[in-house]
Scaffold this motif. Structure first.
Motif, PDB file in Angstrom:
ATOM      1  N   ILE A   1      72.666 -10.056  39.945  1.00 61.18           N
ATOM      2  CA  ILE A   1      72.136  -8.703  40.004  1.00 61.18           C
ATOM      3  C   ILE A   1      71.390  -8.477  38.701  1.00 61.18           C
ATOM      4  O   ILE A   1      71.939  -8.684  37.610  1.00 61.18           O
ATOM      5  N   GLU A   2      70.135  -8.127  38.837  1.00 62.59           N
ATOM      6  CA  GLU A   2      69.317  -7.867  37.641  1.00 62.59           C
ATOM      7  C   GLU A   2      69.206  -6.374  37.421  1.00 62.59           C
ATOM      8  O   GLU A   2      69.011  -5.590  38.365  1.00 62.59           O
TER       9      GLU A   2
ATOM     10  N   ARG B   1      73.683 -10.213  35.850  1.00 61.85           N
ATOM     11  CA  ARG B   1      75.100 -10.530  36.035  1.00 61.85           C
ATOM     12  C   ARG B   1      75.229 -11.388  37.283  1.00 61.85           C
ATOM     13  O   ARG B   1      74.768 -10.995  38.358  1.00 61.85           O
ATOM     14  N   GLN B   2      75.828 -12.583  37.124  1.00 63.51           N
ATOM     15  CA  GLN B   2      75.963 -13.471  38.274  1.00 63.51           C
ATOM     16  C   GLN B   2      77.098 -12.977  39.169  1.00 63.51           C
ATOM     17  O   GLN B   2      78.149 -12.536  38.688  1.00 63.51           O
ATOM     18  N   ILE B   3      76.871 -13.060  40.474  1.00 62.23           N
ATOM     19  CA  ILE B   3      77.867 -12.608  41.444  1.00 62.23           C
ATOM     20  C   ILE B   3      78.434 -13.806  42.204  1.00 62.23           C
ATOM     21  O   ILE B   3      78.009 -14.946  42.004  1.00 62.23           O
ATOM     22  N   ALA B   4      79.388 -13.573  43.078  1.00 61.44           N
ATOM     23  CA  ALA B   4      80.199 -14.641  43.667  1.00 61.44           C
ATOM     24  C   ALA B   4      79.385 -15.690  44.408  1.00 61.44           C
ATOM     25  O   ALA B   4      79.712 -16.882  44.382  1.00 61.44           O
ATOM     26  N   ASN B   5      78.311 -15.304  45.069  1.00 62.15           N
ATOM     27  CA  ASN B   5      77.543 -16.269  45.864  1.00 62.15           C
ATOM     28  C   ASN B   5      76.516 -17.050  45.045  1.00 62.15           C
ATOM     29  O   ASN B   5      75.711 -17.793  45.595  1.00 62.15           O
TER      30      ASN B   5
ATOM     31  N   SER C   1      66.378  -0.275  37.069  1.00 62.79           N
ATOM     32  CA  SER C   1      66.228  -0.693  38.456  1.00 62.79           C
ATOM     33  C   SER C   1      67.114  -1.914  38.696  1.00 62.79           C
ATOM     34  O   SER C   1      67.027  -2.903  37.965  1.00 62.79           O
ATOM     35  N   ALA C   2      67.972  -1.828  39.699  1.00 66.71           N
ATOM     36  CA  ALA C   2      68.911  -2.913  39.999  1.00 66.71           C
ATOM     37  C   ALA C   2      68.585  -3.525  41.358  1.00 66.71           C
ATOM     38  O   ALA C   2      68.326  -2.804  42.325  1.00 66.71           O
ATOM     39  N   PHE C   3      68.605  -4.856  41.422  1.00 64.03           N
ATOM     40  CA  PHE C   3      68.321  -5.565  42.670  1.00 64.03           C
ATOM     41  C   PHE C   3      68.916  -6.968  42.566  1.00 64.03           C
ATOM     42  O   PHE C   3      69.313  -7.424  41.482  1.00 64.03           O
ATOM     43  N   VAL C   4      68.969  -7.661  43.685  1.00 64.61           N
ATOM     44  CA  VAL C   4      69.507  -9.023  43.718  1.00 64.61           C
ATOM     45  C   VAL C   4      68.416 -10.010  43.311  1.00 64.61           C
ATOM     46  O   VAL C   4      67.315 -10.006  43.880  1.00 64.61           O
ATOM     47  N   TYR C   5      68.743 -10.832  42.324  1.00 60.34           N
ATOM     48  CA  TYR C   5      67.858 -11.915  41.875  1.00 60.34           C
ATOM     49  C   TYR C   5      68.439 -13.214  42.439  1.00 60.34           C
ATOM     50  O   TYR C   5      69.550 -13.611  42.085  1.00 60.34           O
ATOM     51  N   LEU C   6      67.698 -13.860  43.349  1.00 57.48           N
ATOM     52  CA  LEU C   6      68.211 -15.044  44.037  1.00 57.48           C
ATOM     53  C   LEU C   6      68.265 -16.253  43.107  1.00 57.48           C
ATOM     54  O   LEU C   6      67.368 -16.467  42.291  1.00 57.48           O
ATOM     55  N   LYS C   7      69.314 -17.063  43.261  1.00 59.86           N
ATOM     56  CA  LYS C   7      69.504 -18.217  42.377  1.00 59.86           C
ATOM     57  C   LYS C   7      68.370 -19.224  42.506  1.00 59.86           C
ATOM     58  O   LYS C   7      68.037 -19.919  41.538  1.00 59.86           O
ATOM     59  N   GLU C   8      67.713 -19.297  43.709  1.00 61.45           N
ATOM     60  CA  GLU C   8      66.639 -20.264  43.874  1.00 61.45           C
ATOM     61  C   GLU C   8      65.372 -19.884  43.115  1.00 61.45           C
ATOM     62  O   GLU C   8      64.428 -20.679  43.032  1.00 61.45           O
ATOM     63  N   TRP C   9      65.336 -18.676  42.591  1.00 64.34           N
ATOM     64  CA  TRP C   9      64.197 -18.294  41.768  1.00 64.34           C
ATOM     65  C   TRP C   9      64.265 -18.907  40.374  1.00 64.34           C
ATOM     66  O   TRP C   9      63.337 -18.777  39.589  1.00 64.34           O
ATOM     67  N   GLY C  10      65.374 -19.547  40.050  1.00 64.51           N
ATOM     68  CA  GLY C  10      65.523 -20.184  38.752  1.00 64.51           C
ATOM     69  C   GLY C  10      66.344 -19.362  37.785  1.00 64.51           C
ATOM     70  O   GLY C  10      66.836 -18.278  38.103  1.00 64.51           O
TER      71      GLY C  10
ATOM     72  N   ASP D   1      76.489  -1.898  42.932  1.00 68.71           N
ATOM     73  CA  ASP D   1      76.566  -3.357  42.964  1.00 68.71           C
ATOM     74  C   ASP D   1      77.336  -3.849  44.192  1.00 68.71           C
ATOM     75  O   ASP D   1      76.980  -4.860  44.806  1.00 68.71           O
ATOM     76  N   ARG D   2      78.396  -3.129  44.536  1.00 71.49           N
ATOM     77  CA  ARG D   2      79.145  -3.499  45.741  1.00 71.49           C
ATOM     78  C   ARG D   2      78.243  -3.451  46.968  1.00 71.49           C
ATOM     79  O   ARG D   2      78.252  -4.354  47.816  1.00 71.49           O
TER      80      ARG D   2
END
Length: 482
Positions: free
Chosen positions: A363-364, A355-359, A335-344, A274-275
């Motif tokens: 991370i899904e 899990r929501q991250i600082a920005n 499988s872990a990857f970044v899910y962008l906030k603009e995707w809803g 995740d880091r």
């Protein structure tokens, strides 16, 4: 592994709908043979012609050679079998060897006095290791003597961890099992009869080798390999698989395995992954559990990754219709990857966690799987690429003639290069012993990922190696969309 899949498909096929697919498998005869014939003209697999889909003596021999370098000669000796058993069980044979009983067991090894196996003998370390495990006794070993079929079975039943069962046999029960072989407790002694009877009853000695017992014969190389292979099966140290493509119930077994699996979690490893995700050092990773490893023969194996169970069910049926048989292992993975906030709003599901991250992104952690296939031969293995390209590789929107859920860039790979269009890439791996984290990358990116996954945790190890992946996924790693 594929981000685009989770952008577009937020929910997998409900189990109730997946179960309906069991009605659409190729027709199977009462004898277990697949009656479908592929459009390419290849003859479909017939398990009736092959016998039941099961391990053969050649399978066991190949496994022992591939995994341990064990190959029995035409006339194996007792010493050969003792040495091979110790090697296959991965027993410590050095001076510092200890069992679960610690120093007490190590001291017991010092008391292992063999009349005819001095400490200088090439067989001593293996004999002492089996002695510590209660598999052989002290005294006369006769390592140079021809291995008899009966003695090999008696060693195998103890090496398989079944001696307590054997010693429950009263003499009359052992005699009932041994009567067809004209043997008895009176002839073999009670303990020897118990061990042989249990080896027969539990299937360690297969029926097609009964003649060696009946004739009091010497063990053949084939017999020794079968016994040792079945010993490893009893200890959970052989191959792991849910069945064969040709099995009548394989789709039900696959569906059951999928429904029983959950999102794989390994907090310490995921913290490192995740880091790296948050710092944009990697684009994704997977988490797997080593207890599901197939332990298949590399030369015959291809691993196929996906997330939709309906796709997996249809893929198995597709291979059947193409006349291909193979062992099948189902291995869950996350499988872990970044899910962008603009995707809803990512929502919630039993198939993924976020899990929501600082920005503000997430991370899904998505439930996926790998199907590991061990083919009967390299010719079948080499047909796999063409079958996927024809029926499970998407090349255009709404493309007809594909199985459900086909990806633009399917992912399948092998440690040994199959025929077809495969490319060499790197696997970057963190392991804590039971779980491991993996990121696939181009070879020239491996050093950067190694740095991204650096850790001071002494219980976590990093490794990297190269392997062969299909061309479409290689293009995906190079940033191509199709």
């Amino acid at each position: 592994m594929s981000i685009r899949l989770h952008q577009l498909v937020r929910r997998l096929l409900p189990a109730s709908l997946a179960a309906v697919l069991l009605l659409s498998v190729p027709a199977v005869s009462a004898a277990g043979g697949v009656s479908a014939v592929s459009g390419s003209g290849s003859t479909a697999v017939s398990t009736a012609a092959q016998g039941l889909a099961q391990e053969t003596a050649a399978d066991y021999a190949l496994f022992l050679k591939d995994k341990f370098g064990i190959a029995f000669g035409d006339a194996p000796t007792k010493g050969d079998f003792i040495a091979a058993t110790a090697a296959a069980l991965r027993l410590e044979t050095g001076e510092d060897a200890e069992t679960a009983d610690g120093a007490e067991a190590a001291a017991a090894a010092d008391d292992a006095v063999f009349d005819d196996v001095p400490a200088s003998s090439v067989y001593y370390a293996a004999a002492a290791a089996l002695y510590r495990e209660g598999i052989i006794s002290g005294g006369t070993v006769n390592p140079q003597a021809p291995l008899t079929a009966i003695n090999a079975a008696q060693i195998a039943v103890k090496a398989a961890g079944l001696k307590e069962l054997a010693y429950t046999y009263p003499a009359d029960k052992a005699d009932r099992t041994l009567a067809p072989f004209n043997l008895s407790a009176a002839l073999l002694g009670l303990q020897g009869a118990q061990e042989l009877a249990a080896a027969i009853d539990t299937g360690l000695v297969p029926a097609d080798h009964y003649d060696l017992i009946r004739e009091r014969g010497t063990a053949t190389a084939e017999y020794a390999a079968v016994l040792l292979g079945k010993t490893l099966e009893s200890r959970g140290a052989y191959k792991r698989y849910i069945g064969w493509v040709s099995d009548d119930n394989i789709l039900n077994e696959l569906l059951n395995a999928y429904q029983a699996s959950v999102i794989v979690k390994a907090p310490e490893l995921q913290a490192i992954g995740d880091r790296a995700l948050e710092e944009n050092l990697v684009t994704g990773y997977t988490i797997r559990d080593s207890r599901y490893e197939s332990n298949f023969i590399d030369e015959l194996t291809i691993t196929y990754a996906h997330s939709d169970i309906r796709h997996a069910l249809q893929l198995i049926a597709l291979l059947r219709s193409e006349g291909i048989d193979a062992k099948v292992q189902y291995e869950p993975r996350t499988s872990a990857f970044v899910y962008l906030k603009e995707w809803g709003d990512p929502g919630e599901s039993e198939y993924y966690e976020v899990r929501q991250i600082a920005n503000g992104n997430y991370i899904e952690y998505a439930k996926e799987y790998e199907l590991i296939f061990e083919f009967r031969n390299t010719a079948d293995r080499d047909r796999f690429d063409a079958i996927i390209l024809a029926y499970a590789k998407k090349n255009e929107d709404d493309q007809p003639g594909l199985i459900y859920g086909s990806w633009w860039q399917p992912l399948y790979y092998s440690n040994v290069r199959p025929a077809g269009d495969y490319r060499l890439i790197a696997n970057n791996k963190l392991s804590d012993g039971r779980y491991y984290l993996e990121s696939f990358s181009l070879i020239d990116q491996a050093d950067d990922i190694a740095e991204a996954y650096s850790t001071d945790d002494p219980d976590i190890t990093y490794s990297t190696y190269t392997f062969w992946v299909n061309a479409a996924f290689y293009r995906y790693l190079n940033g191509e969309s199709k």
